[in-house]
Design a protein around this motif. Sequence first.
Motif, PDB file in Angstrom:
ATOM      1  N   GLY A  57       0.788  -1.215   0.000  1.00  0.00           N
ATOM      2  CA  GLY A  57       0.000   0.000   0.000  1.00  0.00           C
ATOM      3  C   GLY A  57       0.823   1.269   0.000  1.00  0.00           C
ATOM      4  O   GLY A  57       2.004   1.290  -0.311  1.00  0.00           O
ATOM      5  N   PHE A  58       0.157   2.391   0.345  1.00  0.00           N
ATOM      6  CA  PHE A  58       0.846   3.655   0.551  1.00  0.00           C
ATOM      7  C   PHE A  58       1.570   3.595   1.901  1.00  0.00           C
ATOM      8  O   PHE A  58       1.001   3.121   2.890  1.00  0.00           O
ATOM      9  CB  PHE A  58      -0.152   4.818   0.567  1.00  0.00           C
ATOM     10  N   GLU A  63       4.435   9.406  -0.912  1.00  0.00           N
ATOM     11  CA  GLU A  63       4.894   8.862  -2.191  1.00  0.00           C
ATOM     12  C   GLU A  63       3.714   8.410  -3.042  1.00  0.00           C
ATOM     13  O   GLU A  63       2.614   8.151  -2.540  1.00  0.00           O
ATOM     14  CB  GLU A  63       5.849   7.700  -1.931  1.00  0.00           C
ATOM     15  N   ASP A  64       3.973   8.308  -4.362  1.00  0.00           N
ATOM     16  CA  ASP A  64       2.892   8.050  -5.311  1.00  0.00           C
ATOM     17  C   ASP A  64       2.646   6.575  -5.584  1.00  0.00           C
ATOM     18  O   ASP A  64       1.589   6.217  -6.108  1.00  0.00           O
ATOM     19  CB  ASP A  64       3.202   8.764  -6.627  1.00  0.00           C
ATOM     20  N   ASN A  90      -7.423   1.886  -4.151  1.00  0.00           N
ATOM     21  CA  ASN A  90      -7.032   1.990  -2.746  1.00  0.00           C
ATOM     22  C   ASN A  90      -8.196   1.519  -1.874  1.00  0.00           C
ATOM     23  O   ASN A  90      -9.198   2.225  -1.740  1.00  0.00           O
ATOM     24  CB  ASN A  90      -6.679   3.441  -2.418  1.00  0.00           C
ATOM     25  N   PRO A  91      -8.081   0.344  -1.261  1.00  0.00           N
ATOM     26  CA  PRO A  91      -9.205  -0.175  -0.467  1.00  0.00           C
ATOM     27  C   PRO A  91      -9.450   0.621   0.810  1.00  0.00           C
ATOM     28  O   PRO A  91     -10.497   0.453   1.447  1.00  0.00           O
ATOM     29  CB  PRO A  91      -8.779  -1.613  -0.149  1.00  0.00           C
ATOM     30  N   PRO A 105      -8.290   7.835  -4.070  1.00  0.00           N
ATOM     31  CA  PRO A 105      -9.081   6.653  -4.446  1.00  0.00           C
ATOM     32  C   PRO A 105      -8.269   5.609  -5.207  1.00  0.00           C
ATOM     33  O   PRO A 105      -8.607   4.421  -5.172  1.00  0.00           O
ATOM     34  CB  PRO A 105     -10.183   7.234  -5.331  1.00  0.00           C
ATOM     35  N   PHE A 106      -7.212   6.072  -5.886  1.00  0.00           N
ATOM     36  CA  PHE A 106      -6.389   5.167  -6.677  1.00  0.00           C
ATOM     37  C   PHE A 106      -4.912   5.490  -6.461  1.00  0.00           C
ATOM     38  O   PHE A 106      -4.549   6.592  -6.065  1.00  0.00           O
ATOM     39  CB  PHE A 106      -6.689   5.309  -8.181  1.00  0.00           C
TER      40      PHE A 106
END
Length: 283
Positions: A57-58, A63-64, A90-91, A105-106
Amino acid sequence: MAGMKFVPGISMALALCVAAEEETTAGDAPAGYQLVFSQEFSEDGPPDEEVWHFEEGFTRNEEDQWYQKENAFCEGGHLVIEARREKVVNPHYREDSRSWRRSRPFAEYTSASLHSKPEYAWTYGWFEIRAKIVTEEGLWPAIWTTGHGRWPHAGEIDLMEYYNHGLLANVAWAGPGGRAKWDTGYLPMAEIGGEDWDQEFHTWVMEWTPEKIVLSVDGRVLNTTLLKDTVNEVGERKSPFHEPQRLRLNLALGGDRGGDPDKASYPSRYLIDYVRVYQKKDD
């Protein structure tokens, strides 16, 4: 196994790998040191999950990329960390969230980040990593370590970061108010070959003793930090660099340092040829 020298702290699979590489690794060891950990990435497939943990994940620094384990794999004798331009849902998205992790969202990009599991951590030694990076804006490859516990109190050592058109070699600990205090070395790419430099593999080394940390690339010292100067200024007033550190390998994109990821080429591959850790025989 008869005739095979066991290396403390590694699995049988790793011991077999060390035995296969013994002639070269033994010759590379600094005087008075012995090999205690080796990853040669000689078998195609996923990295050894007994050794490596994969982030998902993030994660940090706004960061992207979305980290996922499938972007790290062994191929052709190298660990490949591949950055891709691809959309991932992105859950954890929340429309009203103020968190940068939840307000997106993404993710528009994916990559991978690995760190060694807690049992693969070391205090002092000679750390050697041979790797090939791509020096384009938007890419933020790194070789680094962190201690057990909260950051920055547990310490961070960056053998290599690339961003802002240069290589960085950093050491961090807790400064005033618990904020990170940095000792940083910076080498502009223009001084070491410019655009052609990333066409070859290069060797990063950390020499870490009870007195100092010396970070270098291809024998060129980028930073020397004395441990007497790394005492945390909050909490326990001691240096974190007398305690174990775990190794991290990742390719980040964008964020607060990496630049515009749209300017990079994809897929982009960060290649690690080997990771070796030596320690003094009497430690």
